[in-house]
Design an enzyme around this catalytic site. Structure first.
Site, PDB file in Angstrom:
ATOM      1  N   GLY A 231     -33.105 -60.725   9.010  1.00 17.38           N
ATOM      2  CA  GLY A 231     -34.553 -60.830   8.878  1.00 17.38           C
ATOM      3  C   GLY A 231     -35.109 -60.121   7.658  1.00 17.38           C
ATOM      4  O   GLY A 231     -36.295 -59.807   7.601  1.00 17.38           O
ATOM      5  N   SER A 312     -26.177 -61.037  -4.011  1.00 16.25           N
ATOM      6  CA  SER A 312     -25.521 -60.225  -5.028  1.00 16.25           C
ATOM      7  C   SER A 312     -25.698 -58.760  -4.659  1.00 16.25           C
ATOM      8  O   SER A 312     -26.736 -58.368  -4.113  1.00 16.25           O
ATOM      9  CB  SER A 312     -26.136 -60.488  -6.413  1.00 16.25           C
ATOM     10  OG  SER A 312     -25.511 -59.691  -7.403  1.00 16.25           O
ATOM     11  N   GLU A 361     -29.430 -71.770   2.778  1.00 15.29           N
ATOM     12  CA  GLU A 361     -30.628 -71.147   3.353  1.00 15.29           C
ATOM     13  C   GLU A 361     -31.016 -71.691   4.727  1.00 15.29           C
ATOM     14  O   GLU A 361     -32.198 -71.831   5.043  1.00 15.29           O
ATOM     15  CB  GLU A 361     -31.807 -71.267   2.382  1.00 15.29           C
ATOM     16  CG  GLU A 361     -31.561 -70.563   1.058  1.00 15.29           C
ATOM     17  CD  GLU A 361     -32.805 -70.457   0.191  1.00 15.29           C
ATOM     18  OE1 GLU A 361     -33.908 -70.750   0.678  1.00 15.29           O
ATOM     19  OE2 GLU A 361     -32.675 -70.062  -0.985  1.00 15.29           O
ATOM     20  N   THR A 363     -30.762 -74.641   5.972  1.00 13.54           N
ATOM     21  CA  THR A 363     -31.310 -76.005   6.004  1.00 13.54           C
ATOM     22  C   THR A 363     -30.295 -77.044   6.483  1.00 13.54           C
ATOM     23  O   THR A 363     -30.683 -78.133   6.898  1.00 13.54           O
ATOM     24  CB  THR A 363     -31.792 -76.430   4.604  1.00 13.54           C
ATOM     25  OG1 THR A 363     -30.676 -76.403   3.691  1.00 13.54           O
ATOM     26  CG2 THR A 363     -32.879 -75.495   4.095  1.00 13.54           C
ATOM     27  N   GLY A 365     -27.241 -76.065   8.410  1.00 11.84           N
ATOM     28  CA  GLY A 365     -26.493 -75.601   9.562  1.00 11.84           C
ATOM     29  C   GLY A 365     -26.505 -74.084   9.590  1.00 11.84           C
ATOM     30  O   GLY A 365     -27.314 -73.443   8.909  1.00 11.84           O
ATOM     31  N   TYR A 571     -35.285 -57.270 -12.613  1.00 11.12           N
ATOM     32  CA  TYR A 571     -35.963 -57.099 -11.327  1.00 11.12           C
ATOM     33  C   TYR A 571     -37.315 -56.454 -11.591  1.00 11.12           C
ATOM     34  O   TYR A 571     -37.385 -55.367 -12.164  1.00 11.12           O
ATOM     35  CB  TYR A 571     -35.100 -56.178 -10.464  1.00 11.12           C
ATOM     36  CG  TYR A 571     -35.212 -56.362  -8.981  1.00 11.12           C
ATOM     37  CD1 TYR A 571     -34.153 -56.870  -8.249  1.00 11.12           C
ATOM     38  CD2 TYR A 571     -36.357 -55.987  -8.296  1.00 11.12           C
ATOM     39  CE1 TYR A 571     -34.231 -57.015  -6.874  1.00 11.12           C
ATOM     40  CE2 TYR A 571     -36.449 -56.131  -6.922  1.00 11.12           C
ATOM     41  CZ  TYR A 571     -35.387 -56.641  -6.216  1.00 11.12           C
ATOM     42  OH  TYR A 571     -35.469 -56.778  -4.854  1.00 11.12           O
TER      43      TYR A 571
END
Length: 651
Positions: A231, A312, A361, A363, A365, A571
């Site tokens: 999550g 990563s 992601e 989508t 499975g 980042y």
């Protein structure tokens, strides 16, 4: 030798003390505290209840790859995760930045090595324009059950799940906890509102066959399934589509947390996909092994989530990204299980099917089992740092290290704002001598070497390997640093910079208490555009904030993290005072979208490791071309014609 026989032989070799009459796979899972239970779980309506928990630790400092030398306090993360984790913010309930009545800051709890008084933090936070610690906005205490959307029930499906003996819950708080990840919009909704749609039921499968059965029943009864790992996503990937009228299942993988076998000869391990990162490293550490995969979210993210998002880690220079570690993977789809026929390092059998699974992601499975390449624990682990007068010299240093292929396990360049934040996390000086030495170092750098504290930057380093390898690597890296005007900054700054990642995750919750919105986003870019991209994106953020009527100058900061031969990951962190805005979330999303356009215009990627989800899918035609996107849609249509895995991400 059959796969089952091979598994038993390996397990028997690793754990000879087990009773030979027992199934060795079961014995290993028991040894790793992965026991099935039959005790009732409060507030759960379940067909097969259990008290299974994940045993985990939450260090901000990982002294060994296995986390074996971190503090010994152990924390149970139960099925009802909200008992231990924040329901409306990041991380553990007992860990947070806090301000007392005298406006002094501290970090609560004892899980992290920054815990306690933070005497330098107040000055740093008050340097951000517009912050007033006397003006506080408190989040709502809870979202009451009557404010959580009602359950859409598919009675035939529920009855079938009960007959199958799958553990489940209709509890409103269980459903709410799995209705979101950690985007700004989602956390803001938890603090001040609610969600239009949440999962209708939470299921806890206990193994691959259990997942196969659930997916078969979902197809038969036409319900929507959204896999849920840790999550921790920041792409709205587990957020339920508001327009979905079918029953939505949150498939919580947390009870699939066993290491099924470890092969010491081939240095591989076969693992269930629900295990959390820190638990995985600790358990492999019992065998003197590790994956070395340390994403920023490793305390709470899952192995299956890493695969599903092409994750990563901070130490990818030595251990690789998740795709480099992956030897074999099983994914259950509506058309059956996708997997290769053998577990070998490479195959030439057409396009690599693993790359259909990696980054999918949720989508297509759900990932159930993964075989990873593992490595022996490094005998030596040493931090270091280098300070540079200006940012571009630090970037040039990073480029040269990448070019010479002598990068340590982790090398990250923080701009001046992040450098100052790291200094703000210093606790009280342990002694007068420590305080004196810190002052002398500061005088040396700023007065004698004339580094400007408001401009200088720092590269943090982590070396891992044998004593000889680390010594040789340190010599190479520090020699290169000196060629670009760098000064060795010491182990303490290196360790603090490495730990900064964990602290930043908790910082957003503090900011929201004082009307400050904060978020992060990332990209990859060729080396020759790193400096331009960092400068231009910051300038675009400043311009967009002004255009949207934001009164105070925002905080825009960046770091150069993972490095490659041809480019690097950059980042960004971004924060601004939203007091007075009637629509702060919409304003933020428009500003980030403008920054993303700037990134793509400069030749940057849509994402390096966060993924796409719902947040960035509007840019997918540009990112991979329309024919590329059509190919992914064709795969989706074939594998999942009913859109059972209907999280509405990516495509």
């Amino acid at each position: 030798m059959a796969a089952r026989e091979r598994t038993n032989v390996i397990l028997g070799h690793l754990k000879p003390q087990f009773d030979s009459s027992k199934d060795k796979t079961t014995a290993l899972s028991s040894d790793f505290a992965c026991r099935s239970g039959s005790g009732a779980s409060s507030n759960c309506d379940t067909g097969k209840r259990g008290d299974e928990t994940v045993t985990t630790q939450g260090p901000i400092q990982l002294n060994e790859c296995s986390a074996s030398s971190v503090q010994e306090k152990r924390v149970r993360i139960p099925k009802r995760r909200q008992e231990v984790l924040k329901w409306n913010g990041w991380g553990y309930r007992d860990s947070k930045f806090e301000i007392d009545d005298t406006s002094n800051f501290s970090f609560t709890g004892s899980r992290y090595n920054i815990a306690g008084e933070l005497p330098h933090f107040k000055a740093w936070i008050e340097s951000i324009e517009g912050i007033n610690t006397d003006m506080k906005v408190d989040p709502q205490e809870e979202i009451r059950p009557e404010n959580i959307p009602n359950v859409i029930r598919n009675e035939d499906f529920v009855a079938a799940i009960q007959r199958a003996g799958v553990s489940f819950s209709f509890d409103p708080q269980d459903r709410l906890f799995r209705a979101h990840g950690h985007t700004l919009e989602e956390i803001f909704a938890l603090r001040e509102g609610t969600f239009e749609r949440v999962p209708d039921i939470v299921l806890w499968p206990t193994g691959h066959d259990s997942v196969v059965k659930i997916v078969e029943l979902a197809c038969k009864h036409n319900v929507c399934v959204i896999p849920f790992g840790g999550g921790t996503n920041v792409t709205k990937s587990v957020q339920c589509p508001a327009e979905e009228k079918r029953m939505i299942v949150s498939l919580d993988m947390s009870q699939m947390k066993r290491i099924l076998w470890v092969d010491e000869k081939n240095l591989t391990a076969h693992i269930e996909a629900g295990i959390m990162g820190l638990d995985l490293e600790k358990e492999l550490g019992n065998y003197g092994l590790c994956t070395g995969h340390e994403p920023d979210s490793m305390e709470f993210s899952s192995l299956g989530g890493w695969v599903a998002t092409r994750a990563s880690g901070m130490k990818k220079n030595v251990y690789g990204n998740i795709e480099d570690m992956l030897v074999h993977v099983k994914m259950v789809t509506p058309q059956g299980t996708i997997e290769k026929n053998c577990q070998v390092p490479r195959m030439s059998t057409g396009p690599d099917i693993h790359h259909v699974i990696l980054g999918s992601e949720g989508t297509l499975g759900v990932v159930t089992e993964v075989t990873l390449r593992v490595r022996p624990l490094p005998p030596v682990r040493r931090y270091g740092s280098v300070v540079f007068p200006v940012f571009h010299q630090g970037v040039e240093f990073m480029r040269e290290v990448a070019k010479q292929r002598c990068a340590p396990a982790s090398i990250r360049l923080m701009d001046n704002e992040q450098f100052k934040f790291g200094q703000a996390l210093k606790g009280p000086a342990a002694s007068m001598w420590t305080s004196l030495m810190d002052s002398l170092k500061k005088v040396y750098v700023t007065k004698l070497k004339r580094f400007d504290p408001n401009v200088m930057v720092v590269a943090t380093l982590l070396f891992e390997g044998t004593k000889e390898d680390v010594a040789s690597q340190e010599k190479k890296v520090y020699t290169i640093a000196s060629q670009f005007g760098g000064l060795a900054g010491g182990e303490d700054n290196g360790q603090r910079g490495y730990n900064l990642t964990y602290a930043i995750a908790y910082l957003r919750d503090l900011g929201l208490n004082f009307y400050v919105i904060a978020e992060s986003f990332e990209t990859t870019v060729p080396w020759d555009r790193v400096i331009d991209l960092c400068r231009n994106v910051k300038e675009r953020l400043y311009t967009e904030c002004k255009r949207h009527g934001i009164q105070y100058k925002p905080l825009a900061t960046c770091r150069v993290t993972q490095t490659y031969d041809s480019g690097a990951c950059v980042y960004f962190y971004f924060a601004y005072m939203y007091r007075g805005l009637s629509n702060p979330i919409e304003v933020y999303e428009e500003i980030e979208a403008a920054a993303r356009d700037e990134i793509l215009g400069l030749g940057g990627s849509l994402s390096h490791h966060h993924g796409v989800g719902k947040v960035r899918k509007q840019w997918m035609p540009k990112a991979i071309s329309q024919p590329g996107l059509d190919t992914l849609r064709a795969i989706k249509k074939h594998l999942d014609p009913q859109n059972i895995f209907g999280n509405d991400c990516l495509l």
